[in-house]
Design an enzyme around this catalytic site. Structure first.
Site, PDB file in Angstrom:
ATOM      1  CB  THR A 127      -0.886   0.102   1.215  1.00  0.00           C
ATOM      2  OG1 THR A 127      -1.541   1.288   1.253  1.00  0.00           O
ATOM      3  CG2 THR A 127      -0.078   0.034   2.471  1.00  0.00           C
ATOM      4  CG  ASP A 128      -1.108   4.924  -1.279  1.00  0.00           C
ATOM      5  OD1 ASP A 128      -1.708   4.258  -0.442  1.00  0.00           O
ATOM      6  OD2 ASP A 128      -1.589   5.934  -1.842  1.00  0.00           O
ATOM      7  CD  GLU A 129      -3.789   3.712   4.159  1.00  0.00           C
ATOM      8  OE1 GLU A 129      -3.433   3.753   5.317  1.00  0.00           O
ATOM      9  OE2 GLU A 129      -4.594   3.079   3.756  1.00  0.00           O
TER      10      GLU A 129
ATOM     11  CE1 TYR B 169      -2.890  -2.393   5.833  1.00  0.00           C
ATOM     12  CE2 TYR B 169      -3.305   0.140   5.571  1.00  0.00           C
ATOM     13  CZ  TYR B 169      -3.312  -1.289   5.060  1.00  0.00           C
ATOM     14  OH  TYR B 169      -3.169  -1.452   3.294  1.00  0.00           O
TER      15      TYR B 169
ATOM     16  CE  LYS C   3       0.370  -4.639   2.937  1.00  0.00           C
ATOM     17  NZ  LYS C   3       0.086  -5.950   2.308  1.00  0.00           N
TER      18      LYS C   3
ATOM     19  NE  ARG D 224     -20.313   4.916   7.105  1.00  0.00           N
ATOM     20  CZ  ARG D 224     -20.044   5.779   8.012  1.00  0.00           C
ATOM     21  NH1 ARG D 224     -18.906   6.590   8.132  1.00  0.00           N
ATOM     22  NH2 ARG D 224     -20.973   6.099   8.922  1.00  0.00           N
TER      23      ARG D 224
END
Length: 343
Positions: free
Chosen positions: A132-134, A159, A163, A202
């Protein structure tokens, strides 16, 4: 390090996809079946975020589901040894959940990746790690820069830290043990089969159930959206032709603020663009993610199909309209959990 090995898909006919019954993983399985001759084994724990239904309609002679945990070495090792490649999607992925209880994120994202790396090392199997880019933290809203493969890691949640840790494990196993691995870091995905706890589904399902979408905080936070079909085609391209030991960032130039996304959803669904309500911001809500995918595009010749975010979003809305039986059973519990946090 210089890595020039190219692993062509022609020799990859049996692919193990971890997390292949979840949102992004199941879309990749559908993409593989539609675009290759490979047979696919899905290894999935079937947590709340994955379902057998996401694999419905796929040919039984080419797709097999194994229910199990990637951290279970006794299960993983013989499975890996029976395949030509592993594409590793399995992860705990919801930031808010990682703040409530980080332990599943450490167990799945770090320990699970370690178990897989040991299995591919022993079997000599090609490995692609989906990240992920996070892991890069966030950017200021007025920063002209975007994340590249050279951006320093600055994870901001359990999280993203888990990662980041898994990415570092993959690189270490390439360098220390010669594991044939590549990594991709992707921006925010949207599309079919995404759990209603995530931002875009959502809001779509709130409108479908006759309520107003929820905008976290001021809505200024920016995400770089990519349709999951484009993510799938990029991962397949890396599996086909990516250089071993390399990292590729996957993005489709889809930067939008949350406010822009909510307004566009409302407009596409025939509602007033301002018919939403503000709710409490998410804790530790990163300001902006933005991906520079130049390396992937120039080195491997990949281009996104959904370069127009609006058309991809419209297709996604239609899918949720037509598949209420899939998402509706999860909706009430999801909204109850958000309401308890004022969101």
């Amino acid at each position: 390090m210089e890595h020039i090995v190219v692993h062509r898909l022609a020799s990859v006919q049996r692919i193990l996809v971890t997390g292949g019954a979840g949102f992004i993983g199941s879309n990749f399985v559908h993409h593989l079946i539609a675009n290759t001759d490979a047979s696919v084994t899905v290894l999935d724990k079937l947590t709340y975020a994955s379902t057998r239904e996401s694999l419905a309609g796929l040919p039984a002679d080419r797709v097999q589901l194994v229910v199990g945990d990637i951290a279970d070495a006794a299960l993983v090792e013989p499975l890996v040894a029976d395949h030509d490649a592993v594409v590793h999607y399995a992860a705990e992925s919801h930031n808010d959940n990682s703040l409530s209880d980080p332990s599943p994120f450490i167990q799945t994202n770090i320990v699970g990746t370690f178990v897989l790396l040991e299995a591919v090392r022993k079997a000599g199997v090609r490995f692609h790690h989906v990240s992920t880019d996070e892991v890069y933290g966030d950017l200021e809203l007025d920063d002209p820069d975007r994340f590249t493969e050279a951006t320093a890691y600055q994870p901001s949640s359990p999280y993203s830290a888990s990662k980041a840790g898994s990415d570092h494990l993959v690189r270490a196993w390439v360098r220390s043990f010669g594991v044939q691995a590549t990594i991709s870091n992707c921006s925010n995905n949207y599309g079919p089969w995404q759990h209603v706890e995530k931002f875009i589904p959502r809001q779509i399902t709130e409108v479908l159930e006759g309520r107003r979408p929820k905008l976290y905080g001021t809505g200024e936070n920016v995400r770089d959206w990519i349709h999951t079909e484009d993510h799938s085609s990029a991962v397949l391209r890396i599996l086909e032709a990516g250089r071993i030991g390399e990292t590729y960032l996957i993005g489709a130039d889809g930067e939008k603020s949350n406010l822009e996304v909510v307004r566009l959803i409302l407009e596409l669904m025939g509602r007033d663009a301002d018919d939403f309500e503000h709710v409490n911001d998410r804790p530790g809500h990163d300001l902006r993610y933005a991906i520079d995918s130049t390396k992937l595009r120039t080195e491997l010749g990949w281009t996104p199909m959904f370069s127009d975010f609006e058309s991809g979003l419209e297709q996604t809305i239609r899918w949720y309209e037509q598949n209420a039986e899939w998402w509706a059973p999860h909706k009430h519990a999801t909204e109850s959990a958000y309401a308890a946090k004022g969101q």
